[in-house]
Scaffold this motif. Structure first.
Motif, PDB file in Angstrom:
ATOM      1  N   ARG A 164      17.598  -4.263 -19.646  1.00 39.36           N
ATOM      2  CA  ARG A 164      17.918  -5.677 -19.619  1.00 39.36           C
ATOM      3  C   ARG A 164      17.995  -6.186 -18.180  1.00 39.36           C
ATOM      4  NH1 ARG A 164      22.820  -5.010 -23.800  1.00 39.36           N
ATOM      5  NH2 ARG A 164      22.526  -2.853 -23.117  1.00 39.36           N
ATOM      6  N   ASP A 165      17.726  -7.479 -18.014  1.00 38.69           N
ATOM      7  CA  ASP A 165      17.641  -8.046 -16.672  1.00 38.69           C
ATOM      8  C   ASP A 165      18.941  -7.909 -15.890  1.00 38.69           C
ATOM      9  OD1 ASP A 165      15.017  -8.746 -17.025  1.00 38.69           O
ATOM     10  OD2 ASP A 165      15.429 -10.813 -17.585  1.00 38.69           O
ATOM     11  N   ASN A 166      20.085  -7.945 -16.582  1.00 35.16           N
ATOM     12  CA  ASN A 166      21.351  -7.886 -15.854  1.00 35.16           C
ATOM     13  C   ASN A 166      21.854  -6.462 -15.635  1.00 35.16           C
ATOM     14  OD1 ASN A 166      22.249  -7.176 -18.386  1.00 35.16           O
ATOM     15  ND2 ASN A 166      23.572  -8.947 -18.666  1.00 35.16           N
ATOM     16  N   SER A 167      20.990  -5.486 -15.827  1.00 32.14           N
ATOM     17  CA  SER A 167      21.400  -4.092 -15.664  1.00 32.14           C
ATOM     18  C   SER A 167      21.240  -3.598 -14.232  1.00 32.14           C
ATOM     19  CB  SER A 167      20.597  -3.182 -16.605  1.00 32.14           C
ATOM     20  OG  SER A 167      19.228  -3.220 -16.273  1.00 32.14           O
ATOM     21  N   ASP A 168      20.637  -4.424 -13.355  1.00 32.89           N
ATOM     22  CA  ASP A 168      20.505  -4.022 -11.960  1.00 32.89           C
ATOM     23  C   ASP A 168      20.946  -5.166 -11.055  1.00 32.89           C
ATOM     24  OD1 ASP A 168      18.362  -5.847 -11.833  1.00 32.89           O
ATOM     25  OD2 ASP A 168      16.942  -4.304 -12.435  1.00 32.89           O
ATOM     26  N   GLN A 169      20.942  -4.912  -9.768  1.00 32.00           N
ATOM     27  CA  GLN A 169      21.478  -5.868  -8.804  1.00 32.00           C
ATOM     28  C   GLN A 169      20.371  -6.608  -8.064  1.00 32.00           C
ATOM     29  OE1 GLN A 169      24.266  -3.739  -6.332  1.00 32.00           O
ATOM     30  NE2 GLN A 169      25.546  -3.162  -8.057  1.00 32.00           N
ATOM     31  N   ARG A 170      19.369  -7.007  -8.810  1.00 30.87           N
ATOM     32  CA  ARG A 170      18.270  -7.731  -8.179  1.00 30.87           C
ATOM     33  C   ARG A 170      17.727  -8.782  -9.130  1.00 30.87           C
ATOM     34  NH1 ARG A 170      13.033  -6.115  -9.580  1.00 30.87           N
ATOM     35  NH2 ARG A 170      12.976  -4.542 -11.222  1.00 30.87           N
ATOM     36  N   SER A 204      37.693 -13.045  -8.489  1.00 32.78           N
ATOM     37  CA  SER A 204      38.839 -12.165  -8.686  1.00 32.78           C
ATOM     38  C   SER A 204      38.372 -10.773  -9.107  1.00 32.78           C
ATOM     39  CB  SER A 204      39.781 -12.736  -9.750  1.00 32.78           C
ATOM     40  OG  SER A 204      39.187 -12.641 -11.032  1.00 32.78           O
ATOM     41  N   SER A 205      39.209  -9.776  -8.832  1.00 31.75           N
ATOM     42  CA  SER A 205      38.864  -8.406  -9.201  1.00 31.75           C
ATOM     43  C   SER A 205      38.753  -8.247 -10.711  1.00 31.75           C
ATOM     44  CB  SER A 205      39.906  -7.431  -8.646  1.00 31.75           C
ATOM     45  OG  SER A 205      41.208  -7.761  -9.125  1.00 31.75           O
ATOM     46  N   SER A 206      39.453  -9.099 -11.475  1.00 27.41           N
ATOM     47  CA  SER A 206      39.375  -9.018 -12.943  1.00 27.41           C
ATOM     48  C   SER A 206      38.070  -9.576 -13.485  1.00 27.41           C
ATOM     49  CB  SER A 206      40.560  -9.759 -13.577  1.00 27.41           C
ATOM     50  OG  SER A 206      40.536 -11.135 -13.216  1.00 27.41           O
ATOM     51  N   ASP A 207      37.392 -10.417 -12.692  1.00 29.75           N
ATOM     52  CA  ASP A 207      36.131 -11.026 -13.138  1.00 29.75           C
ATOM     53  C   ASP A 207      34.897 -10.367 -12.541  1.00 29.75           C
ATOM     54  OD1 ASP A 207      37.411 -12.866 -14.717  1.00 29.75           O
ATOM     55  OD2 ASP A 207      37.339 -14.491 -13.248  1.00 29.75           O
ATOM     56  N   VAL A 208      35.102  -9.457 -11.590  1.00 34.26           N
ATOM     57  CA  VAL A 208      33.973  -8.975 -10.810  1.00 34.26           C
ATOM     58  C   VAL A 208      32.964  -8.191 -11.644  1.00 34.26           C
ATOM     59  CG1 VAL A 208      35.002  -6.768 -10.099  1.00 34.26           C
ATOM     60  CG2 VAL A 208      33.418  -7.965  -8.553  1.00 34.26           C
ATOM     61  N   GLU A 209      33.395  -7.615 -12.782  1.00 30.74           N
ATOM     62  CA  GLU A 209      32.478  -6.861 -13.636  1.00 30.74           C
ATOM     63  C   GLU A 209      31.817  -7.732 -14.704  1.00 30.74           C
ATOM     64  OE1 GLU A 209      31.600  -3.739 -13.289  1.00 30.74           O
ATOM     65  OE2 GLU A 209      32.897  -3.391 -11.571  1.00 30.74           O
ATOM     66  N   GLY A 231      29.771  -9.715  -7.503  1.00 25.71           N
ATOM     67  CA  GLY A 231      29.682  -9.055  -8.792  1.00 25.71           C
ATOM     68  C   GLY A 231      29.634  -7.561  -8.661  1.00 25.71           C
ATOM     69  N   GLN A 232      30.232  -6.878  -9.641  1.00 27.81           N
ATOM     70  CA  GLN A 232      30.336  -5.418  -9.656  1.00 27.81           C
ATOM     71  C   GLN A 232      31.153  -4.931  -8.463  1.00 27.81           C
ATOM     72  OE1 GLN A 232      26.112  -4.527 -10.437  1.00 27.81           O
ATOM     73  NE2 GLN A 232      26.793  -3.749 -12.413  1.00 27.81           N
ATOM     74  N   ASP A 233      30.516  -4.410  -7.406  1.00 29.13           N
ATOM     75  CA  ASP A 233      31.281  -3.873  -6.284  1.00 29.13           C
ATOM     76  C   ASP A 233      31.530  -4.912  -5.191  1.00 29.13           C
ATOM     77  OD1 ASP A 233      28.587  -4.029  -5.750  1.00 29.13           O
ATOM     78  OD2 ASP A 233      28.576  -2.324  -4.389  1.00 29.13           O
ATOM     79  N   LYS A 234      31.160  -6.159  -5.412  1.00 30.83           N
ATOM     80  CA  LYS A 234      31.299  -7.185  -4.372  1.00 30.83           C
ATOM     81  C   LYS A 234      32.236  -8.299  -4.866  1.00 30.83           C
ATOM     82  CE  LYS A 234      26.488  -6.404  -2.910  1.00 30.83           C
ATOM     83  NZ  LYS A 234      26.737  -5.756  -1.624  1.00 30.83           N
TER      84      LYS A 234
END
Length: 664
Positions: A164-170, A204-209, A231-234
């Motif tokens: 799926r398109d949202n499975s990577d960071q690009r 927020s850290s709660s929304d980052v994932e 997003g994710q680690d950022k």
């Protein structure tokens, strides 16, 4: 309203401050006051509005050219509405006075630089990202509501991709970008300001994932020019000002609403003062926007069909041909899953449910893959996931599922009004056990997902009396040409016995069921007389009728239905290990393609050359403008405890009603 900021004026030297357009700044003049001060005056540059606020009970007043009695309770409020052209190009001057002297005792000067900062989204859902001056940190439902919509980017726009398109960071392609929501940061003011101040985009850290953000770094016609920034680690990003006044960001959703996640995600931009290297950065202003992740929405059988799915297995050629003919009549696309892919698993309704997601800028179908994981388990991901066709699934951690977790046990009603509340997208129907009992129930992760979507609040029905245990075994919805727009069809043993008693009364008691069944030598014919004299069958169907009646009352109450909205379709059930299965092909387990209905052929008693069950169904449904086609599914589906609906699936046109306009 953003929080007010306080700046202080001293007599020793002039002060400077940055203010944000439209945001109130409180000027503290009490830090160093000349002895003998009894009053003060305030004057300002053009474009700087100054107000005096005596106390909470008295309305603020413009400062004007007048002296104000010196009172420690007074607040001086400064507002600028237009960005500065240069640093420190505006000022506020405070003059302190005593009663005994005309000349001022001292002066305090505050130089001001105004910057206009706004983080904007399509907050009014009109498809445009416009400057918003209202509060943006709340999401409000309804036609007069406010808030932006974010799609879970769960399709696969790269035809050569595997995920799926949202499975990577690009950003995989420009088509991928079209599934994302725009967020624009507007900053107007002197460029030199950003030598000492910086803008930070953060989450927020709660929304980052739950979401990911890309920054359009250069020209917007090539994918490498989109930088993953949140997003994710950022959790934060110091904004690089590639385009000066306006920076464009693209946001993609990573998760659907679910248990512990309401679907709301907030993004913030903060202006930080980084001018003094000896001290930590200090915040000047924060702007916040909120998105709601678009829910996964089911489509009822009353919506127009777009595509029909069916499996070809070793013994269902006639069935597939009949479904294909029906699809042609309805003007639908037909997709056949070949045996090499389905591995003789024909239950395509149980494997998946077809719905959609929608934002003002984009709508696309999304398949919800059930946790049943039969031989068809690869079909939704490998065959349906693709450009503008998304995928979602929910798997229990312990991998333990029951027959109730197949999606023949997942239906949705047409739009209804019940107990004074509107449900413009209908209500989801799932089957389980009776309240308080310990019978089978849909797995928790699926129920959590369905409830969390909010726009089609689920109703749990009683299906544990059925061997398979699916709601589509005793109900379906068909379109109707009146204001109500639909009828609920309920399987009815009482209606069947009544029909057979009428036929017996008119001398047709010897008419036989199951004549003409092809390809099944184990099927024995049975007469109307034999059915009506079978006490065990009669007793068991009284029990079945009581179960259906219990559901009938729930449906009437929760869907706002009257008896005139319900059609009782004759049907009998028989006991198998103390659970119910259809005695003859289950007539309500039909596929609905607009006005064309594909109904299981019941092989009922032939009276005057016609099947009396088929004739009865025609009498009930054809006055609604519906066209009934009876499909022989006896050997290929019925004897395996499924029917036409179980063996087909339909992608339908989305609702015209926009989900964000409802009030859950």
């Amino acid at each position: 309203m953003p929080l007010q900021r306080i700046v202080r004026v001293t007599l020793e030297h002039s002060s400077s401050a940055v203010c944000v357009a439209g945001v109130e700044t409180i000027v503290d003049i009490y830090g160093s006051v000349p002895d003998g001060t009894t009053s003060f005056e305030v004057c300002s540059s053009p474009g700087v509005d100054v107000y005096i606020s005596p106390n909470m009970d008295t309305a603020r007043q413009r400062a004007g050219r007048k002296r104000w009695l010196f009172d420690m309770g007074l607040e001086i409020i400064v507002v600028m509405n237009s960005p500065s052209k240069d640093l420190n190009d505006s000022q506020v001057r405070i003059s302190y006075h005593s009663e005994s002297k005309d000349a001022a005792l001292a002066y305090g000067v505050l130089y001001l630089t105004c910057v206009d900062i706004s983080l904007d989204t399509d907050a009014d859902c009109d498809g445009k990202v416009e400057r918003s001056y209202s509060s943006k940190n709340n999401w409000i439902w309804g036609p007069k509501g406010q808030g932006a919509v974010l799609l879970v980017n769960c399709d696969r726009d790269d035809p050569d991709g595997t995920k799926r398109d949202n499975s990577d960071q690009r950003v995989g392609s420009l088509e991928d970008l079209k599934d994302m929501s725009l967020m624009i940061l507007r900053t107007y003011g002197p460029s030199a300001l950003f030598d000492d101040y910086k803008l930070v985009l953060h989450i927020s850290s709660s929304d980052v994932e739950k979401a990911r953000v890309f920054h359009a770094c250069a020209c917007e016609d090539a994918c490498p020019n989109y930088k993953h920034v949140l997003g994710q680690d950022k959790v934060s990003y110091v904004v690089e000002r590639f385009h000066g006044d306006e920076e464009t960001f693209y946001v993609e959703g990573l998760r659907f609403p679910d248990a512990g996640f309401s679907g709301l995600i907030s993004f913030h931009v903060t202006l930080l003062d980084d001018s003094n290297q000896d001290f930590p950065e200090s915040p000047i202003f924060t702007d916040t926007v909120v998105f709601r992740v678009a829910p996964w929405i089911m489509t009822p059988s009353t919506l127009p069909p777009l595509e029909v799915y069916v499996c070809r297995v070793r013994n269902n050629t006639y069935f597939v041909d009949a479904v294909a003919a029906l699809a042609r009549k309805a003007g639908c696309k037909l997709t056949i899953c070949p045996q090499i892919e389905n591995r003789n698993d024909r239950w395509i309704q149980d494997e998946m449910e077809l719905g959609y997601v929608q934002a003002p800028h984009k709508t696309f179908p999304v398949v919800f893959d059930s946790p049943r994981n039969g031989e068809l388990q690869d079909f939704p991901y490998k065959r349906l996931l693709g450009p503008d066709f998304g995928y979602v699934t929910r798997e229990p951690r312990n991998k333990l599922v029951s027959g109730l977790d197949s999606f023949g046990n997942l239906e949705v009603s047409p739009p209804v009004v019940a107990k004074g509340k509107e449900y413009p997208l209908g209500r989801i129907l799932i089957g389980g056990n009776l309240p308080g009992s310990s019978g089978r129930r849909v797995t928790q992760v699926v129920r959590d997902f369905l409830y969390a979507q909010k726009v089609q609040p689920p109703i749990e029905l009683f299906v544990d009396w059925l061997s398979v245990g699916h709601v589509d075994e005793f109900l379906s919805f068909v379109p109707a040409p009146d204001k109500k727009g639909f009828r609920l069809l309920l399987a009815s043993p009482s209606a069947c016995f009544k029909l057979f008693q009428e036929k017996q009364k008119w001398g047709h008691g010897r008419a036989l069921m199951f004549e003409g069944v092809i390809g099944n030598r184990n099927v024995k014919t049975i007469s109307i007389n034999q059915i009506l004299s079978n006490e065990n069958l009669i007793s068991f169907n009284k029990f079945v009728q009581s179960c259906i009646d219990w559901n009938r009352e729930v449906l009437k109450r929760e869907l706002g239905l009257a008896e005139r909205d319900i059609i009782d379709v004759p049907q009998l059930f028989q006991s198998e290990k103390r659970k119910a299965v259809a005695f003859f092909p289950d007539l309500v387990n039909m596929v609905v393609l607009g006005k064309y209905l594909g109904i299981p052929k019941p092989f009922g008693p032939i009276i005057n050359g016609r099947c009396c069950l088929e004739q009865k169904v025609r009498t009930l449904l054809e006055p609604l403008g519906l066209n009934c086609t009876f499909i022989d599914d006896f050997t290929s589906y019925h004897v395996l405890h499924g029917e036409v609906h179980c063996g087909t699936n339909v992608r339908r046109k989305p609702f015209s009603f926009k989900w964000w306009n409802m009030i859950p």
